[in-house]
Design a protein around this motif. Structure first.
Motif, mmCIF file in Angstrom:
data_model
loop_
_atom_site.group_PDB
_atom_site.id
_atom_site.type_symbol
_atom_site.label_atom_id
_atom_site.label_comp_id
_atom_site.label_asym_id
_atom_site.label_seq_id
_atom_site.Cartn_x
_atom_site.Cartn_y
_atom_site.Cartn_z
ATOM 1 N N PHE A 63 0.958 -1.055 -0.030
ATOM 2 C CA PHE A 63 -0.218 0.106 0.137
ATOM 3 C C PHE A 63 0.947 0.734 -0.649
ATOM 4 C CE2 PHE A 63 -3.069 -2.667 2.298
ATOM 5 C CZ PHE A 63 -3.412 -3.009 1.158
ATOM 6 N N PHE A 100 -3.137 -0.360 -4.759
ATOM 7 C CA PHE A 100 -4.779 -0.615 -4.095
ATOM 8 C C PHE A 100 -5.631 -1.536 -4.291
ATOM 9 C CE2 PHE A 100 -3.582 3.890 -3.714
ATOM 10 C CZ PHE A 100 -3.071 3.533 -1.666
ATOM 11 N N HIS A 101 -4.614 -2.878 -5.182
ATOM 12 C CA HIS A 101 -5.823 -4.398 -5.384
ATOM 13 C C HIS A 101 -5.392 -4.817 -5.189
ATOM 14 C CE1 HIS A 101 -7.405 -6.363 -8.743
ATOM 15 N NE2 HIS A 101 -7.954 -5.430 -9.238
ATOM 16 N N TRP A 115 -4.734 1.948 5.070
ATOM 17 C CA TRP A 115 -5.809 1.460 3.880
ATOM 18 C C TRP A 115 -5.493 -0.085 4.713
ATOM 19 C CZ3 TRP A 115 -7.577 2.467 -0.548
ATOM 20 C CH2 TRP A 115 -7.357 3.851 -1.045
ATOM 21 N N PHE A 157 -10.100 0.579 -2.282
ATOM 22 C CA PHE A 157 -9.711 -0.620 -3.389
ATOM 23 C C PHE A 157 -10.322 -0.875 -5.044
ATOM 24 C CE2 PHE A 157 -8.242 -2.382 0.359
ATOM 25 C CZ PHE A 157 -7.027 -2.037 0.887
ATOM 26 N N GLU A 158 -9.703 -1.201 -5.912
ATOM 27 C CA GLU A 158 -9.384 -0.879 -7.765
ATOM 28 C C GLU A 158 -10.750 -2.104 -7.144
ATOM 29 O OE1 GLU A 158 -6.383 -1.188 -9.989
ATOM 30 O OE2 GLU A 158 -5.060 -0.007 -8.252
ATOM 31 N N ASP A 159 -10.799 -3.397 -6.245
ATOM 32 C CA ASP A 159 -11.793 -3.777 -6.641
ATOM 33 C C ASP A 159 -13.007 -4.515 -5.565
ATOM 34 O OD1 ASP A 159 -9.160 -4.607 -5.343
ATOM 35 O OD2 ASP A 159 -9.231 -6.667 -6.402
ATOM 36 N N TYR A 160 -12.559 -3.194 -4.495
ATOM 37 C CA TYR A 160 -13.125 -3.439 -3.673
ATOM 38 C C TYR A 160 -13.777 -2.335 -3.855
ATOM 39 C CZ TYR A 160 -12.045 -8.244 -1.555
ATOM 40 O OH TYR A 160 -12.106 -9.662 -2.053
#
Lengths: 298, 295
Positions: free
Chosen positions: A159, A164-165, B167, B240-243
């Motif tokens: 992070f 951020f994936h 994060w 997040f990109e996927d959440y």
């Protein structure tokens, strides 16, 4: 300046790898000094090069590191030995910016534009800590968040590098934890539930998260039993072999140094008293203190 | 609009308003709060420390919001005070009375008629206009407090934009529960720079801060911090990109009073039948929709 690889595609090669040349010093440190106390005229200009302790007899100032000069080549392991209180740990903490060095210079060949990193801004230092160096502490409580998941401990570093994936971050964490032989079924367990050896291995995988060119290992095997020690040392050697990471290994144990280090420096009372190839130092020690160390090896 | 007249049940409270300075606080205190407010507006999302004053209500009961309201108040302002969507809960009523009594300002329950709105845990359903100011009461201004206890370290993290711990907290929720588990007080990124606690408003209200026409001020009396979201500022929930961030869903539910399906609903139990029913959390908006005249 190095570009931060923001939102990097899946496992992009770090930008610094192209800058590494095998024949160029990766890390160079000149005159690194760490002092606790005000210092006085007699300890600023010590009459002799050798002290009887790191404490100035007149003003009581502790000189944990006294003008250390050394360097590190890519893929090399530099061992640092010395008794308790000789300044080894303070030295690596200064390199990792955990402690602020009193004076000195530190340059990395992968960021030539920065000049002396010890004087860099705190944002820049944080970038170096997250991307260019990994640190493994003697006490895992210093390096890990014990009550967060192990994969989360690795993910935190990712992070910090703006990934951020969740899916990709988890794949990378799994890859790293597998590399240090943490069973994948336990990747979401907190390190607090792990044994000491496993905690050290989680620390190592966290330190490797962003593929740093330099790893700092502060007494990693101290306090582990012998068979666990051997596995951690094996792991460190295979990481060096496969990833080509340069390391500074701090230990008071000559056995560990003999097994890992290419070159070794011996510290006493905050100063380097001898340095050279590890074999040379162990077979033919020159300084009386090194001779004492080698002869007291069981 | 005529100032609401309040007859006190406690006669010793019926002192002439002139016994206090206008809007209770002395002018020096107001100036301090205004200066810190200006700084907060200049740095969106940054928490500005201020000298929080003693008030006739206890710290932690809305003193931050109240100090902002009192320092902003003029004789022509019309004030609305809300507590979790209600105008008539004890705390809202006490604060409204204190403001009205010490300043003579008019009060209202109608969001559209108010110039100054002090609220706790909700942003009104009606979109606010550029000539309105929203003041939110803040229990915990530090969004990083749940991951870092030390104030010194949270300040440094903000200064360096070092938000990986935040994060990590979101990530842990996904690992344990399969999705982001934060509810109210969902952390937001303001103007691409500071992570901010939007106070315990539901996720439903977060979008009302993004590129809003009105100024929003946040006051934490106990924690002694003021911060702000100026008009037309980006306020983006962390995701997040996927959440992705998702607001609360009320699919298939409607307010039992006004039948609304596009407002934030509270879940309650019908006392007569024992069934679970839903009603608008913003009671003034609900009454207005039903055609009631609001005071």
């Amino acid at each position: 300046m190095i570009q931060v690889t923001e939102h990097a595609a899946e496992r992009a090669v770090p930008t610094w790898t192209a800058r590494i040349r095998a024949d160029e010093k990766l890390l160079e440190v000149r005159g690194l000094t760490k002092r606790y106390g005000p210092g006085c005229s007699s300890c600023h200009q010590p009459e002799t090069g050798e002290w009887h302790s790191s404490r100035c007899p007149r003003c009581g100032t502790i000189w944990a590191c006294r003008s250390l000069d050394f360097h590190l080549y890519p893929g090399e392991i530099l061992g640092v030995v010395g008794e308790s209180g000789s300044g080894k740990s303070t030295m690596v903490k200064c390199l990792y910016f955990d402690e602020e060095a009193t004076s000195g210079e530190m340059t990395l060949s992968v960021c030539p534009g920065d000049g002396n990193l010890l004087q860099a801004s705190s944002q820049r230092k944080r970038y170096v800590r997250n991307h260019l160096m990994g640190m493994v502490y003697q006490n895992p409580y210093l390096g890990l968040r014990m009550n967060f998941s192990s994969s989360g401990n690795v993910a935190e570093k990712l992070f910090a590098a703006s990934q951020f994936h969740v899916g990709r971050v988890r794949r990378r964490a799994a890859e790293l934890l597998e590399r240090v032989e943490i069973p994948l079924a336990r990747m979401d367990e907190p390190p607090a539930r792990f044994s000491g050896g496993m905690q050290q291995r989680v620390q190592i995988s966290r330190a490797l998260a962003n593929d740093p060119p330099i790893l700092l290992l502060d007494e990693v095997t101290t306090g582990l039993d012998l068979s666990v020690q051997a596995r951690v040392l094996d792991l460190i050697r295979s990481i060096r072999r496969e990833l080509g990471v340069a390391m500074i290994v701090v230990s008071h144990d000559l056995g560990v140094i003999r097994m890992l280090a290419d070159r070794t420096m011996v510290m006493r009372h905050g100063a380097i008293v001898e340095h050279g190839l590890t074999d040379q130092i162990l077979e033919d020690p020159q300084h009386p203190y090194t001779q004492l160390l080698v002869h007291s090896l069981l | 609009m005529e100032a609401a007249r309040i007859e006190h049940t406690r006669p010793w409270m019926n002192r002439p308003a002139a016994a206090y300075n206008f809007a209770f606080l002395d002018e020096g205190s107001k100036r301090e709060i205004r200066r810190k407010t200006l700084k907060a507006v200049a740095i969106p999302g940054y928490q500005v420390p201020f000298a929080s004053r003693e008030l006739p209500i206890a710290r932690g009961w809305g003193t931050g919001g109240l100090q902002l309201t009192l320092s902003l108040l003029g004789p022509n302002d019309v004030v609305k005070v809300i507590d979790q969507g209600h105008d008539d809960s004890v705390n809202a009523v006490s604060i409204r009375r204190l403001i009205a009594e010490t300043s003579g300002a008019a009060t209202t329950e109608d969001t559209a008629k108010a110039t100054l709105i002090q609220s706790r845990h909700r942003i009104p359903e009606e979109r606010l206009r550029a000539d309105q100011i929203l003041v939110l009461q803040v229990p915990q201004p530090e969004p990083l407090r749940r991951v870092e206890r030390s104030e010194r370290l949270t300040r440094r993290k903000h200064a360096e934009m070092d938000y990986s711990a935040m994060w990590l907290a979101l990530y842990e929720g996904i690992v344990r529960w399969g999705d982001i588990t934060l509810g109210a007080d969902y952390p937001v990124m303001v103007h691409g720079r500071y992570i901010m606690a939007p106070t315990p408003i539901p996720r439903w209200d977060n979008e009302k801060l993004h590129q809003a026409e009105h100024l929003t001020l946040f006051g934490a009396g106990r924690e002694k911090k003021i911060y702000a979201v100026p008009p037309y500022t980006d306020v983006i929930p962390l995701q997040f990109e996927d959440y992705r961030f998702r607001k609360e869903s009320f699919d298939g539910k409607a307010c039992r009073h006004c039948g609304s399906t596009d407002t934030f609903l509270d879940e309650t139990t019908d006392e007569a039948t024992g069934f679970t029913v839903y009603q608008c959390s913003d009671t003034a908006f609900c009454r207005k929709r039903r055609g009631e005249e609001l005071p």
